[in-house]
Design a protein around this motif. Structure first.
Motif, short mmCIF file in Angstrom:
data_model
loop_
_atom_site.label_atom_id
_atom_site.label_comp_id
_atom_site.label_asym_id
_atom_site.label_seq_id
_atom_site.Cartn_x
_atom_site.Cartn_y
_atom_site.Cartn_z
N GLU A 1 12.26 -5.74 4.21
CA GLU A 1 13.35 -5.21 3.66
C GLU A 1 12.72 -3.89 2.52
O GLU A 1 13.02 -2.81 2.66
CB GLU A 1 14.40 -5.77 3.38
CG GLU A 1 15.83 -4.78 3.38
CD GLU A 1 16.99 -5.56 3.13
OE1 GLU A 1 18.00 -5.00 2.35
OE2 GLU A 1 17.30 -6.58 3.81
N LYS A 2 12.07 -4.61 1.73
CA LYS A 2 11.65 -3.91 0.41
C LYS A 2 10.72 -2.67 0.91
O LYS A 2 10.87 -1.75 0.36
CB LYS A 2 11.14 -4.79 -0.69
CG LYS A 2 12.01 -5.59 -1.47
CD LYS A 2 11.20 -6.28 -2.49
CE LYS A 2 9.81 -6.74 -2.48
NZ LYS A 2 9.13 -7.57 -3.49
N GLU A 3 9.71 -3.24 1.86
CA GLU A 3 8.69 -2.18 2.33
C GLU A 3 9.24 -1.04 3.21
O GLU A 3 9.17 0.22 3.08
CB GLU A 3 7.73 -2.97 3.28
CG GLU A 3 6.54 -2.20 3.53
CD GLU A 3 5.49 -3.25 4.39
OE1 GLU A 3 4.42 -2.82 4.43
OE2 GLU A 3 5.96 -4.10 4.81
N THR B 1 0.91 -1.39 0.05
CA THR B 1 -0.11 0.01 -0.13
C THR B 1 0.78 1.35 -0.15
O THR B 1 0.56 2.16 -0.58
CB THR B 1 -1.04 -0.10 1.34
OG1 THR B 1 -1.63 -1.36 1.18
CG2 THR B 1 -2.27 1.18 1.00
N ILE B 2 1.87 1.13 0.89
CA ILE B 2 2.81 2.20 0.75
C ILE B 2 3.49 2.65 -0.64
O ILE B 2 3.73 3.84 -0.72
CB ILE B 2 3.91 2.10 1.83
CG1 ILE B 2 4.83 3.37 1.96
CG2 ILE B 2 4.86 1.07 1.53
CD1 ILE B 2 4.11 4.62 2.61
N ALA B 3 3.81 1.67 -1.40
CA ALA B 3 4.13 1.62 -2.90
C ALA B 3 3.12 2.30 -3.67
O ALA B 3 3.42 3.29 -4.43
CB ALA B 3 4.49 0.39 -3.28
N LEU B 4 1.73 2.13 -3.48
CA LEU B 4 0.65 2.78 -4.13
C LEU B 4 0.86 4.29 -3.67
O LEU B 4 0.63 5.14 -4.81
CB LEU B 4 -0.46 2.27 -3.91
CG LEU B 4 -1.03 0.69 -4.35
CD1 LEU B 4 -2.22 0.44 -3.66
CD2 LEU B 4 -0.72 0.82 -5.62
N ALA B 5 1.00 4.77 -2.74
CA ALA B 5 1.07 6.08 -1.97
C ALA B 5 2.13 6.80 -2.95
O ALA B 5 2.21 7.89 -3.34
CB ALA B 5 1.20 6.17 -0.78
#
Length: 179
Positions: free
Chosen positions: A77-79, A51-55
């Motif tokens: 780690e990616k997150e 979800t953070i990647a969508l933001a």
């Protein structure tokens, strides 16, 4: 409004986050390449996207966003790198929204993407279509979900109550994503 869904989007596994963003662009009359969404969201063909990647992607595309989440004790780690990127982009990361706060944001004309567990026990990101005191509807399923059920699905094991509030009033599509 009849939509022609790109086969490249429909045929992807775990496509819910990409679909939510794609629908937002459709609302603005912008045809966006699915491959650009895949790149921008760091989409994984088996796991989908965070979800953070969508933001982050939405901010880079020209939307003003805020990110809301419960404390996540199991950040990969990616997150973790994505949270650092969100910080650099000055995307506010705030405590999780209540159902009433989601409702208030939509009443103020904001778009909201929520993360919850489906009845099939699969994490899902959906763009909210409508919400009232009793039920919530999503662009990926116009069947209403009772508010209490939605709240329970947001508290399912392994699910952090996450949401993105999207302010699109000043949206101007950026032609290229910046790294």
């Amino acid at each position: 409004m009849a939509l022609n869904f790109p086969e490249s989007l429909v045929n992807l596994e775990a496509n819910c986050g990409l679909y939510a963003i794609w629908m937002l662009f459709q609302h603005h009359g912008v045809d966006v390449d699915v491959n650009a969404l895949i790149q921008a969201t760091k989409y994984d063909y088996e796991e989908g996207t965070y979800t953070i990647a969508l933001a982050i992607a939405l901010q880079k595309f020209g939307f003003k966003v805020s990110f809301y989440t419960d404390e996540d004790l199991y950040i990969e780690e990616k997150e973790r790198d994505m949270y650092e990127q969100a910080k650099q982009l000055k995307i506010p990361v705030q405590p999780a929204l209540s159902y009433q706060q989601i409702k208030q944001a939509t009443e103020q004309g904001k778009f909201v993407i929520v993360y919850y567990d489906t009845l099939d026990e699969v994490g899902n990101q959906s763009l909210v279509y409508s919400v009232d005191d009793n039920e919530i509807c999503f662009f990926d399923s116009f069947d209403p979900m009772p508010a209490l059920l939605f709240e329970n699905q947001r508290k399912a094991e392994g699910i952090c109550r996450q949401a993105i509030i999207i302010d699109d009033v000043e949206f101007q599509m950026r032609s290229a994503l910046k790294n």
